[in-house]
Design an enzyme around this catalytic site. Sequence first.
Site, PDB file in Angstrom:
ATOM      1  N   ASP A   1       1.619  -6.720  -4.435  1.00  0.00           N
ATOM      2  CA  ASP A   1       0.624  -6.654  -3.366  1.00  0.00           C
ATOM      3  C   ASP A   1       0.999  -7.756  -2.382  1.00  0.00           C
ATOM      4  OD1 ASP A   1      -1.746  -7.264  -1.857  1.00  0.00           O
ATOM      5  OD2 ASP A   1      -2.859  -6.088  -3.310  1.00  0.00           O
ATOM      6  N   SER A   2       0.971  -7.479  -1.079  1.00  0.00           N
ATOM      7  CA  SER A   2       1.501  -8.496  -0.174  1.00  0.00           C
ATOM      8  C   SER A   2       0.637  -9.752  -0.143  1.00  0.00           C
ATOM      9  CB  SER A   2       1.722  -7.940   1.229  1.00  0.00           C
ATOM     10  OG  SER A   2       0.548  -7.953   1.989  1.00  0.00           O
ATOM     11  N   SER A   3      -0.611  -9.666  -0.591  1.00  0.00           N
ATOM     12  CA  SER A   3      -1.428 -10.878  -0.711  1.00  0.00           C
ATOM     13  C   SER A   3      -0.801 -11.867  -1.690  1.00  0.00           C
ATOM     14  CB  SER A   3      -2.839 -10.537  -1.219  1.00  0.00           C
ATOM     15  OG  SER A   3      -3.485  -9.681  -0.341  1.00  0.00           O
TER      16      SER A   3
ATOM     17  N   THR B   1       0.808  -1.219   0.000  1.00  0.00           N
ATOM     18  CA  THR B   1       0.000   0.000   0.000  1.00  0.00           C
ATOM     19  C   THR B   1       0.844   1.272   0.000  1.00  0.00           C
ATOM     20  OG1 THR B   1      -1.790  -1.119   1.160  1.00  0.00           O
ATOM     21  CG2 THR B   1      -1.764   1.266   1.296  1.00  0.00           C
TER      22      THR B   1
ATOM     23  N   THR C   1       0.955  -4.652   4.305  1.00  0.00           N
ATOM     24  CA  THR C   1       0.703  -5.070   5.687  1.00  0.00           C
ATOM     25  C   THR C   1       0.051  -6.446   5.779  1.00  0.00           C
ATOM     26  OG1 THR C   1      -1.443  -3.950   5.668  1.00  0.00           O
ATOM     27  CG2 THR C   1       0.426  -2.696   6.499  1.00  0.00           C
ATOM     28  N   ASP C   2      -0.631  -6.871   4.723  1.00  0.00           N
ATOM     29  CA  ASP C   2      -1.450  -8.084   4.831  1.00  0.00           C
ATOM     30  C   ASP C   2      -0.653  -9.317   5.242  1.00  0.00           C
ATOM     31  OD1 ASP C   2      -3.916  -7.040   4.424  1.00  0.00           O
ATOM     32  OD2 ASP C   2      -4.108  -7.632   2.332  1.00  0.00           O
TER      33      ASP C   2
END
Lengths: 381, 381, 381, 381
Positions: free
Chosen positions: C90-92, C19, C122-123
């Site tokens: 994206d950390s996902s 993010t 952060t995920d």
Amino acid sequence: LPCRPCNEVRVFVINTGGTIGMVIHDDVLAPKANALVQSLRKLPILHDKLYAQNTCLYDYYGRNNTLVLPLSKANNRIVYTILEYKPLLDSSNMTPDDWVRIGKDIKDNYESYNGFVILHGTDTMAYTASALSFMCEHLGKPVILTGSQVPIYELRNDGRDNLLGALLIAGQFVIPEVCLYFYNKLYRGNRVTKVDAASFNAFSSPNLAPLATTELDITINWDTVWKPKTTARFQVSTELNQNVGLLRLFPGITADTVKAFLQPPMEGVVLETYGSGNAPDNRPDLLAELRKATDSGIIMINCTQCLRGTVSASYATGKVLMDAGLIPGGDMTPEAALSKLSYVLGKKDFDLNSKKTMISENLRGEMSAELDGAKLCLSDS
Amino acid sequence: LPCRPCNEVRVFVINTGGTIGMVIHDDVLAPKANALVQSLRKLPILHDKLYAQNTCLYDYYGRNNTLVLPLSKANNRIVYTILEYKPLLDSSNMTPDDWVRIGKDIKDNYESYNGFVILHGTDTMAYTASALSFMCEHLGKPVILTGSQVPIYELRNDGRDNLLGALLIAGQFVIPEVCLYFYNKLYRGNRVTKVDAASFNAFSSPNLAPLATTELDITINWDTVWKPKTTARFQVSTELNQNVGLLRLFPGITADTVKAFLQPPMEGVVLETYGSGNAPDNRPDLLAELRKATDSGIIMINCTQCLRGTVSASYATGKVLMDAGLIPGGDMTPEAALSKLSYVLGKKDFDLNSKKTMISENLRGEMSAELDGAKLCLSDS
Amino acid sequence: LPCRPCNEVRVFVINTGGTIGMVIHDDVLAPKANALVQSLRKLPILHDKLYAQNTCLYDYYGRNNTLVLPLSKANNRIVYTILEYKPLLDSSNMTPDDWVRIGKDIKDNYESYNGFVILHGTDTMAYTASALSFMCEHLGKPVILTGSQVPIYELRNDGRDNLLGALLIAGQFVIPEVCLYFYNKLYRGNRVTKVDAASFNAFSSPNLAPLATTELDITINWDTVWKPKTTARFQVSTELNQNVGLLRLFPGITADTVKAFLQPPMEGVVLETYGSGNAPDNRPDLLAELRKATDSGIIMINCTQCLRGTVSASYATGKVLMDAGLIPGGDMTPEAALSKLSYVLGKKDFDLNSKKTMISENLRGEMSAELDGAKLCLSDS
Amino acid sequence: LPCRPCNEVRVFVINTGGTIGMVIHDDVLAPKANALVQSLRKLPILHDKLYAQNTCLYDYYGRNNTLVLPLSKANNRIVYTILEYKPLLDSSNMTPDDWVRIGKDIKDNYESYNGFVILHGTDTMAYTASALSFMCEHLGKPVILTGSQVPIYELRNDGRDNLLGALLIAGQFVIPEVCLYFYNKLYRGNRVTKVDAASFNAFSSPNLAPLATTELDITINWDTVWKPKTTARFQVSTELNQNVGLLRLFPGITADTVKAFLQPPMEGVVLETYGSGNAPDNRPDLLAELRKATDSGIIMINCTQCLRGTVSASYATGKVLMDAGLIPGGDMTPEAALSKLSYVLGKKDFDLNSKKTMISENLRGEMSAELDGAKLCLSDS
């Protein structure tokens, strides 16, 4: 001159001083005059230079103390104009005269701006916020005090975010209150107290939830926000009575100490009592001094020393103090109670009884409505 | 008489009064004499009737004020003897004379018991705990103050658990401190302040972590517990100077108010200042009154109004107050600072300078060691 | 080329995505390549343009991805070089392969930098921090993961302060751990879990106090910081076993579900149990499946579903699971336990018993030392 | 028989087992049959022997499992009858069949009692509370689960206060919800999760404030209490589908693992995703397995792994999962989502679409109303 873009809103900023604008000289933090605007101009977060040039912002406002935030999420442009006090004040040095000056400056600029931000040192910010909340009568726009624990000129600081958040709320939300904004929370100004000398999270509103939080979103708790009860015209009451004081009870306090504190010209006193408003009931000497004071026309408010809690008219425990003529202060902070006294005692056209009535009423949301009736129904065991 | 079972430990309980033993009369809570022991006898949690009979407990102790807890997890039997004050005192009515009485009763029973529990009202419990912490010199056994927000005679109350937890710790752990136990936490007595007038979780120790928590287990934070530095014999200092007071700064405080407060016979004052120990430096009238007071031999301590925080000798911000002769109070609570003054000023054989030195030193863990040196190395940005 | 000023310290920043560097496209947040460095250059807080020019920073480092912070309080200059992953993630979407890549990049740059900052969504940040903590063997320099809940390109965001704080700690303190820095707290990386999807205060380290707090000062809790036990050379273990999984117990879970989850190629499983490590002991079908799995060589760790708490070898309650061959996971987070399994199962030269021993040992401070012995002495009632 | 005194209210207590009634045998805690009533009879707090005798309580109720509390503050007498399950159950051993049994026992006694208290182990109490909240249709009386971390037979325990508080609320307040009461807070049952394995304060309701607090007074937050929308007759739905499961995402989870977990007879799955409901969008293999499952009629709910937070239909981040047929779970706990699946899938007369609609609706206050519309207006920056 052409019109300004229609998505512009205007905020008036009064820089009274405080840590936010201080620099270190000889190992001592001191305020630096004429520096804040220059510094903010260089921070892209707090000033959009390109927009200012493209829209001839400086030409229009004809002064060099106006800045503009980058576009907000709601597509607003917050244009803010900074009035800097000379000299800048460490908040330890603030007096009621300074409160009056701030109030007058709000009044003078009231019609031209959507909201107001007051930059202020943290040490007495809760006192100033409380005082302004009473002085501002029929307020219809947000007045938000903020500041910081670390100067905005330092690398790591809380001043940028505190100023930015205060500007965004003052420019975009019609919260008709004197507020205090710190570390992502907006509080009612007369409900806060400084609880930490060394943390970014310096303030607490022990008896009322925040009016807003600013995390991923700005979330306003509209149920808590004050609803104006009149459509009367905004005005600022500038007559403040300074013959007021705070007296804290402690075991063994002598009648002499109380007597000395209550001697003329004292006219209003917040007595900081124990627990739910308790005082010794086996000390006729002490109670006599209090009785003598209230008989002589001194208004005394019974407030608790506890961070959280209420002094209620319906508790028997504070009975000796009611008998001695003190007014129960509910869940008011000492800061709110003291400045309420200054404000009410400044009302020269009111007689003593009217003043006492005002003290016991909830004027600006500074105390919670008496819930005891309701409580009795619900409580048990 | 035969010996007592070897797993018995003895705790001396002083019931000074307070909510824990109050009953409602005409809608007012008031203490009820000679009732607590009778009531505790009927609570199986707090008295094991069968064991008492089987072991002839009453015969042995020859009095009717001794009770015994059920067997503890560690297979101990806590036998406790209650001394009830007559009259029982609402803690609002406590005075330094009462502190002296408590101190003497601890002294008189010191050798015969493993630990001490003082039942006390919550309103001034933090003051009494602070005072006793100084008065008890070379303490080697636990002295634990406790009480409750709701009387033990009521259906739902916090008194049972507070008393039980205090007894278990006092009887089983050698914590050589005056402590305060409330809502499953054990605090150092001179570090606490009452922060909530209406919650079971009434106390806070803002600048020091609890000494113990009692949840599933009793967990002692031994690193925090005070380590005695001498093997000197326990004694209680009973000379307390009552010419002391608390004065809280507020914006606009007049020199007259300060002068009145400092007039004889005042000998020691805690000045509650802003933030990290700040006061107005643009008020020569005010500072002159403070200077005059310290010149005349009054000892003044600079403590912060903030719940959390420190007044340090190395911060420049409090410089004007050091120049005026005030002693920086570190992170002492106002309650601790005030009773420290009472204690130190009571030392008649000490000269003024020795007294000032004592005030600035950490006597009983009431203030944190000066960390500024260390901090300077670590801090940055 | 001339030497660099001697107060310069160097930090290597790996921007993996997340993010912090996202922008909104068609109402969806997505990472934007090659934008972060350009954006940081414009933020005076995060880049001192003048200093860079005056000291020929760009000439020296010969690249356009190096920036320099303004002078810190300790008179240090933190020069930081950003390596941006392509594509940004994206950390996902992070996988163990990405952890390996990060590990290798740390290894490749280990000698040239004082510390490392990993920008990350952060995920799954807690998973990556846990995994890196195990992969980095004999680490002697700080590796700090950070990111933000709101993109750094937005007006109000937490990215600026998170990045700034992480850089200041990574550059100035020798904390030889993989850490996670968020909202003014530095945590041990394998102790954190994301607890809030919508607050700046997104992470919690439920069973270990923070390693540092950054309020008015940066305060390091040195007692908690990991002390290296060897002087072995830093290396990164890149063999991770991906045949691992998390299985959460719930009432009524069928043996079929458990059996299906444990079928090949599964090699390691974290079983998320109730409370202090409990499972049904009246379900022979379920327990048989678990027994079968551990008999077949699957390593299973018993971790609690509770945010706070410990699964101990000395509690009887988890006995059926120990009998079924599960290893008690102490107070490890599920994130730490899972990545520990990946790491240990990747050690191809170790036999099963050695692997099980490693799992039960405290390798990187991910679990608290067994305190039960000590506790038994202290606890009571 | 004569009438009972008119201030008596009746509460039905179901003792299912759990720590509250356990004793230690061979160092292991185990439930003890037929012991609780005997034990409570000896606790004056929980049974008023004298009143029972004077009013012929036992004669009237003709059984030996009825007790009566001392007089409450509101002058009520809470008479409570305990039904003890045989065998008593450790909550780890609870299954949906036990939920059904509890539900039937509530139904069978619904008309004769003012409220219900369920004694239950803490380990799966949040699951049972969630399940009962759905099973109890058109509930008009309080059903309160409680228990303790320490057995009521131990000296220091939380069982007495938890049971007492639950009885007082169940008997005196018309809160038409399945609730959970612990450590002086009353929560909505389908909002809680066990967060601490070793503290008295074991439960948290992360996304909804407590329904009531019991400190000095019992204070009900009536604004939060559920308002029944129908006057339909109370009934208990006892058809629960057990082919449900919880699957937690983690980096590197294989499509094989997902496929294995989703194989028949699985019919409903809670997918515990990252942050605000995120999953990898670059894993076609994984997403295909999810798609295949929902296509085949499996209902899948998207819930977050975070303790606090919401999975919203209006966030784009969870879009791939909506595309794969998952239903956004809002701010439901995993415990609530799982038992909602069991409940809805048990409705045999409903077709798949009706079931999906039910899943996405707020049935019992288990999820917050969608606030996104409102939020968009207020939020900014």
